[in-house]
Design an enzyme around this catalytic site. Sequence first.
Site, short mmCIF file in Angstrom:
data_model
loop_
_atom_site.label_atom_id
_atom_site.label_comp_id
_atom_site.label_asym_id
_atom_site.label_seq_id
_atom_site.Cartn_x
_atom_site.Cartn_y
_atom_site.Cartn_z
N PRO A 103 51.43 51.58 26.43
CA PRO A 103 50.98 51.90 28.29
C PRO A 103 49.63 51.73 28.70
CG PRO A 103 50.63 53.23 25.75
CD PRO A 103 51.27 51.61 25.54
N SER A 105 46.89 50.59 30.92
CA SER A 105 45.20 51.18 31.95
C SER A 105 45.41 52.81 30.75
CB SER A 105 45.97 51.28 33.13
OG SER A 105 44.94 51.00 33.88
N CYS A 106 45.66 52.82 29.10
CA CYS A 106 44.88 53.72 28.69
C CYS A 106 44.61 53.18 27.25
CB CYS A 106 46.40 53.97 28.40
SG CYS A 106 47.31 53.82 26.37
N LEU A 108 44.61 50.52 25.38
CA LEU A 108 45.48 49.66 24.28
C LEU A 108 44.89 48.61 24.65
CD1 LEU A 108 48.62 52.15 22.91
CD2 LEU A 108 45.38 51.70 22.18
N GLY A 109 44.69 47.89 25.89
CA GLY A 109 44.61 45.91 26.06
C GLY A 109 45.77 45.37 26.16
N ASP A 154 38.89 42.25 23.56
CA ASP A 154 40.30 42.74 23.58
C ASP A 154 41.11 41.70 23.15
OD1 ASP A 154 40.62 45.32 26.00
OD2 ASP A 154 39.79 45.62 24.26
N1 LIG Z 1 52.88 45.18 31.47
C1 LIG Z 1 52.40 45.06 32.35
N2 LIG Z 1 52.83 44.46 33.58
C2 LIG Z 1 52.09 44.07 34.44
N3 LIG Z 1 50.95 44.05 34.79
C3 LIG Z 1 49.85 45.07 33.28
C4 LIG Z 1 51.37 45.34 32.59
N4 LIG Z 1 49.84 45.49 32.25
C5 LIG Z 1 48.30 45.69 31.61
N5 LIG Z 1 48.46 45.04 33.18
C6 LIG Z 1 47.80 44.65 34.11
O1 LIG Z 1 46.24 45.23 33.46
C7 LIG Z 1 45.91 46.71 34.64
C8 LIG Z 1 44.87 47.12 33.19
O2 LIG Z 1 44.66 46.83 32.49
P1 LIG Z 1 42.54 48.14 32.44
O3 LIG Z 1 43.05 48.59 32.82
O4 LIG Z 1 42.06 46.75 31.07
O5 LIG Z 1 44.00 48.78 30.72
P2 LIG Z 1 44.18 48.54 29.82
O6 LIG Z 1 43.50 49.25 29.10
O7 LIG Z 1 45.14 48.80 29.07
O8 LIG Z 1 43.82 46.71 29.09
C9 LIG Z 1 47.11 46.78 34.77
O9 LIG Z 1 46.22 47.15 36.24
C10 LIG Z 1 47.79 44.78 35.05
O10 LIG Z 1 46.83 44.51 36.15
C1 LIG Z 2 35.42 49.47 27.48
C2 LIG Z 2 35.03 48.38 26.99
O1 LIG Z 2 34.76 48.25 25.94
C3 LIG Z 2 37.02 47.45 26.11
C4 LIG Z 2 37.39 47.97 27.14
O2 LIG Z 2 39.45 48.09 26.55
P1 LIG Z 2 40.55 48.80 27.53
O3 LIG Z 2 40.51 47.49 28.99
O4 LIG Z 2 40.23 49.63 27.72
O5 LIG Z 2 41.80 48.41 26.66
C5 LIG Z 2 35.51 46.47 27.87
C6 LIG Z 2 35.09 44.83 27.42
O6 LIG Z 2 34.87 45.08 25.99
O7 LIG Z 2 35.49 44.57 27.78
MG LIG Z 3 41.64 45.70 29.65
#
Ligand SMILES: Nc1ncnc2c1ncn2[C@@H]1O[C@H](COP(=O)(O)OP(=O)(O)O)[C@@H](O)[C@H]1O
Ligand SMILES: C[C@@](O)(CCOP(=O)(O)O)CC(=O)O
Ligand SMILES: [Mg+2]
Length: 311
Positions: A103, A105-106, A108-109, A154
Amino acid sequence: MIVKTPSKVILFGEHAVVYGYRAISMAIDLTSTVEIKENSDKIILNLNDLNKSLKLNLKDLKEIEPNNFGDFKYCLCAIKETMDYLNIEPKKGFELNISSNIPISCGLGSSASITIGTIKAIGKFYNKPLKDDEIAKLGFSVEKKIQGKASVTDTSTITYKGILEIKNNKFRKIREDFEEFLKSCKFLIVYVEKRKKKTAELVNEVAKIENKDEIFKEIDKVIENALKTYNKEEFGKCMAKNHDLLKKLNISTPKIDKVVDIGNKLGFGAKLTGAGGGGCVIILVNEEKEKELLKELNKENVKIFECKMVY
Ligand SMILES: Nc1ncnc2c1ncn2[C@@H]1O[C@H](COP(=O)(O)OP(=O)(O)O)[C@@H](O)[C@H]1O
Ligand SMILES: C[C@@](O)(CCOP(=O)(O)O)CC(=O)O
Ligand SMILES: [Mg+2]
């Protein structure tokens, strides 16, 4: 050519780890897939899960600023960083297709997973396969460039897999005996709600909190205790304490807190995971009350993942 990459869950220490404190992070079996294939003269990026595509001329790649390209920013930055590092002057185009069951931006990296997948795919495509330490370093550089502030958590966890202890942006595999204890634990990952903010924004908001260092020091003490216990009840209490401290960083939400309360009551403990602002909660399951826990969680209209550790 296809590259599959895991995702990760942070057991303790998110945000604190950006300032050199400790974090414990675990690779899990939600995966992203990056496919790369030859194209005549263009660079075509297809973000299948977002139904977005971008076409670039080869010569434009050098000049562009990835942060101006919205959801393409991580993969574009990964392409540029990897090509620069490998001194690749692209003579032929390629098509890069990204899809994932992580999923977005939730917490889980998902960003780190597609970043690492893109880096590996570029190295393979140009026949210059990269070693893990090069991949992790490039991935960290991408997350830092896009987020402004980042830790190696991550990108290193996703590159090296297993369970890592990170401190001062250095990482090591968790002690074997502790890994055995964690293998005996069952975690549920609960996707509670869509985030209104990206990791970059959340990290930059935490940067403005005056007493953040005191909170990080408290989180470090909690991690110290967590690493000493081989008892699920004690470990769960440490997770709950970490969550209470994260609330002081204003990165939790009422719905996240509600699900954490359910996890603390019907599991051994729970906390938000990742940057917060919504996203996911991780719960340490108490098998004796698992049915009740699932029943209560299902009333909250959340998505539950039973993830396995990836080595
Ligand atoms: N399946 C995907 N397809 C395209 N881009 C993705 C995908 N998953 C993540 N991204 C990119 O990573 C961003 C989300 O990153 P971030 O906010 O750090 O969330 P997370 O907590 O999941 O790392 C999205 O806005 C997009 O730019
Ligand atoms: C908030 C942080 O500690 C983890 C970020 O994790 P995610 O992008 O929400 O999966 C930032 C980092 O460690 O780079
Ligand atoms: Mg991230």
